[in-house]
Design an enzyme around this catalytic site. Sequence first.
Site, PDB file in Angstrom:
ATOM      1  CE  LYS A 116      -3.283  -2.727  -0.229  1.00  0.00           C
ATOM      2  NZ  LYS A 116      -3.882  -2.966  -1.538  1.00  0.00           N
ATOM      3  N   GLY A 164      -7.621  -2.993   2.910  1.00  0.00           N
ATOM      4  CA  GLY A 164      -8.964  -3.437   3.254  1.00  0.00           C
ATOM      5  C   GLY A 164      -9.265  -3.291   4.737  1.00  0.00           C
ATOM      6  N   GLY A 165      -8.576  -2.355   5.389  1.00  0.00           N
ATOM      7  CA  GLY A 165      -8.872  -2.098   6.796  1.00  0.00           C
ATOM      8  C   GLY A 165      -8.056  -2.953   7.753  1.00  0.00           C
ATOM      9  CD  GLU A 200      -3.002   7.326   4.181  1.00  0.00           C
ATOM     10  OE1 GLU A 200      -2.695   6.878   3.081  1.00  0.00           O
ATOM     11  OE2 GLU A 200      -4.133   7.164   4.684  1.00  0.00           O
ATOM     12  CG  HIS A 208     -15.051   3.345   1.129  1.00  0.00           C
ATOM     13  ND1 HIS A 208     -14.078   2.650   1.809  1.00  0.00           N
ATOM     14  CD2 HIS A 208     -15.050   2.840  -0.110  1.00  0.00           C
ATOM     15  CE1 HIS A 208     -13.528   1.772   0.997  1.00  0.00           C
ATOM     16  NE2 HIS A 208     -14.098   1.867  -0.173  1.00  0.00           N
ATOM     17  CD  GLU A 275     -10.687   0.499  -0.877  1.00  0.00           C
ATOM     18  OE1 GLU A 275     -10.288   1.142   0.122  1.00  0.00           O
ATOM     19  OE2 GLU A 275     -10.849  -0.722  -0.872  1.00  0.00           O
ATOM     20  CD  GLU A 288      -6.805  -0.424   0.658  1.00  0.00           C
ATOM     21  OE1 GLU A 288      -7.074  -1.626   0.547  1.00  0.00           O
ATOM     22  OE2 GLU A 288      -6.393   0.086   1.724  1.00  0.00           O
ATOM     23  CG  ASN A 290      -9.419  -3.136  -3.560  1.00  0.00           C
ATOM     24  OD1 ASN A 290      -8.485  -3.217  -2.765  1.00  0.00           O
ATOM     25  ND2 ASN A 290     -10.514  -2.467  -3.287  1.00  0.00           N
ATOM     26  NE  ARG A 292     -11.525  -7.703  -3.646  1.00  0.00           N
ATOM     27  CZ  ARG A 292     -10.966  -6.835  -2.820  1.00  0.00           C
ATOM     28  NH1 ARG A 292      -9.650  -6.745  -2.758  1.00  0.00           N
ATOM     29  NH2 ARG A 292     -11.708  -6.045  -2.072  1.00  0.00           N
TER      30      ARG A 292
HETATM   31  C1  MV4 Z   1      -8.546   5.799   6.074  1.00  0.00           C
HETATM   32  C2  MV4 Z   1      -9.629   6.436   6.696  1.00  0.00           C
HETATM   33  C3  MV4 Z   1      -9.454   7.728   7.103  1.00  0.00           C
HETATM   34  N1  MV4 Z   1      -8.282   8.372   6.894  1.00  0.00           N
HETATM   35  N2  MV4 Z   1      -7.395   6.482   5.886  1.00  0.00           N
HETATM   36  C4  MV4 Z   1     -10.450   1.477   5.723  1.00  0.00           C
HETATM   37  C5  MV4 Z   1     -10.367   0.480   4.627  1.00  0.00           C
HETATM   38  C6  MV4 Z   1      -9.156   0.830   3.857  1.00  0.00           C
HETATM   39  N3  MV4 Z   1      -9.369   0.679   2.460  1.00  0.00           N
HETATM   40  C7  MV4 Z   1      -8.860   2.244   4.206  1.00  0.00           C
HETATM   41  N4  MV4 Z   1      -9.756   2.598   5.266  1.00  0.00           N
HETATM   42  C8  MV4 Z   1      -9.769   3.850   5.754  1.00  0.00           C
HETATM   43  N5  MV4 Z   1      -8.615   4.549   5.621  1.00  0.00           N
HETATM   44  C9  MV4 Z   1      -7.279   7.732   6.287  1.00  0.00           C
HETATM   45  N6  MV4 Z   1      -6.123   8.392   6.077  1.00  0.00           N
HETATM   46  C10 MV4 Z   1     -10.831   5.730   6.817  1.00  0.00           C
HETATM   47  C11 MV4 Z   1     -10.906   4.434   6.340  1.00  0.00           C
HETATM   48  C12 MV4 Z   1     -12.190   3.790   6.428  1.00  0.00           C
HETATM   49  C13 MV4 Z   1     -12.840   3.535   7.636  1.00  0.00           C
HETATM   50  C14 MV4 Z   1     -12.269   3.820   8.880  1.00  0.00           C
HETATM   51  C15 MV4 Z   1     -12.938   3.553  10.042  1.00  0.00           C
HETATM   52  C16 MV4 Z   1     -14.207   2.984  10.026  1.00  0.00           C
HETATM   53  C17 MV4 Z   1     -14.791   2.662   8.825  1.00  0.00           C
HETATM   54  C18 MV4 Z   1     -14.120   2.941   7.628  1.00  0.00           C
HETATM   55  C19 MV4 Z   1     -14.734   2.631   6.418  1.00  0.00           C
HETATM   56  C20 MV4 Z   1     -14.096   2.920   5.250  1.00  0.00           C
HETATM   57  C21 MV4 Z   1     -12.826   3.488   5.252  1.00  0.00           C
END
Ligand code: MV4
Length: 521
Positions: A116, A164-165, A200, A208, A275, A288, A290, A292
């Site tokens: 990532k 993916g979290g 970050e 999202h 995303e 990020e 994906n 797939r």
């Molecule tokens: C973050 C964010 C906020 N700020 N990065 C979660 C999944 C992955 N693809 C990236 N994610 C996140 N990255 C920064 N710099 C918020 C998320 C996030 C999230 C965070 C907490 C609870 C639910 C979430 C759902 C989607 C994305």
Amino acid sequence: MFDKVLIANRGEIALRVLRACRELGIRTAVVYSAADAESAAVRLADQAVRIGPAASRRSYLNAAAIVEAARQVGAQAVHPGYGFLSEDADFAEICAENGLTFIGPPPEVMAALADKSSARALMSRAGLPLPAGSVQPVATVDAAVEVAAGIGYPVIVKAAAGGGGRGMTVVWAPADLPRAYAKTRAAALAAFGDDRVYVERYLTDARHVEVQVLCDAHGNGVHLGTRDCSVQRRHQKLVEEAPAPALSAATLDTIAETALRGALAVGFTGAGTLEFLVDAEERFHFLEINCRIQVEHPVTEMITGIDLVHEQLHIAAGAPLRWRQDEIRPHGVAVECRVNVEDPDRGFAPTPGRLERFVPPGGPFTRVDTHGRPGYVVGPHYDSLLAKVVVWAPDRELALNRLERALDEFEIGGPGVRTTIPFVRRVLDDAAFRKGRYTTGLVDRLLAVDLSPDPAAPTPAPPEQAAPSAPPGQAAPDQAAPPAAPEQDAPSAPPGQAAAPRPPAAPVTATRPPAPAGSSA
Ligand code: MV4
């Protein structure tokens, strides 16, 4: 085009890929574990090869067994679906070494994007906006403190090998950073064998939004518009829709075009998803990419009329892209909800069991992707996704009504079996969701509402929605300022009193072992 494709997956996505192959006149072979001997994909495929016991390590994650199955049946290509080996660059490489076409991007592109931190650097170079933070991994706690001080709090420490979290920790104040940094590195080492992390700015109150792209092996690409996937619990999506609602057409176009530019710049091929987080001022930030087909791909299919799995197969077979951007005209609104066999009242714990009753909905513009049937036994070995109910309508309100109607029809029952349907209904009922003004905090807000009857202490109605974005000409709030209430969903401070920064009600800190096999998206 291929004569025969091996499907290296299970559940609804194995069936989805099988159907696409059938429609294109491609013969199908499916691998299966001991737990899936009776599955719909096994019944429908031209051939089925048992590759191991129920445990996914020894079946759906067993690259050697899958390649051997492909050799046995004489398949030319392998479709990995989502989850399992779908984003494993080593598996893609092993396929190539064995003369098999892996249906996805080239292994080197997959490897560069699976990291990532590397994906972030590549996309930044391609001109995509990122959340403020470090481009290179942060090697020492002192460097992490310095980066965080430069960008302001809250920050998020993310594992380079995560995604993916998985493997990320939110830090609300400087005092907590050293511990969070050490913890995230240790957890990343344990989970991924790679302890590199980056830092970050943590964006609160964001949506999202993701962009579907298709790119061929000849440098051509198209985007298929946006999806909103903000309705998530612990990074498992529950409801997805296309296009992303309540954003201006100009913003949606800019995000989609920017995403496609990024995908082409890194040599991406096949079906991919970029995303982004979109903040209250409609600024967007790349997170990020994906590599797939994703669980929620049907909503994009419904608004574009394009079969994404057909396109994956054509692209993998070397065909030039069959669509020009001006031929892709998204129309109407599609909404999907996931029907997982889980109990929302018990922390979404899986409730495996036998489906004595199983009557999926039907009717106009209603698609159900499922491997379920009456008598099907949902086992404990894989993720709990049983069905996706997807509807289309000319406008969002009708689409949401149609989804509620479809869920009313869905009969699922068996001893101990529960589903996410009641929780999804609460989402569809929510006032902020109905308006399309919701963020990643929506699910935690719904879960914070106490549903137990207690007339002495009625639960106050939570505040509605995100603060309206700044009117034109007015400066957007300073990103470096202390956050407003972390979510539109957090209980508001009394009128006139500033809301103190504080973490959301439910933990967003999530450092988990690799996703249960079969989960993804
Ligand atoms: C973050 C964010 C906020 N700020 N990065 C979660 C999944 C992955 N693809 C990236 N994610 C996140 N990255 C920064 N710099 C918020 C998320 C996030 C999230 C965070 C907490 C609870 C639910 C979430 C759902 C989607 C994305």
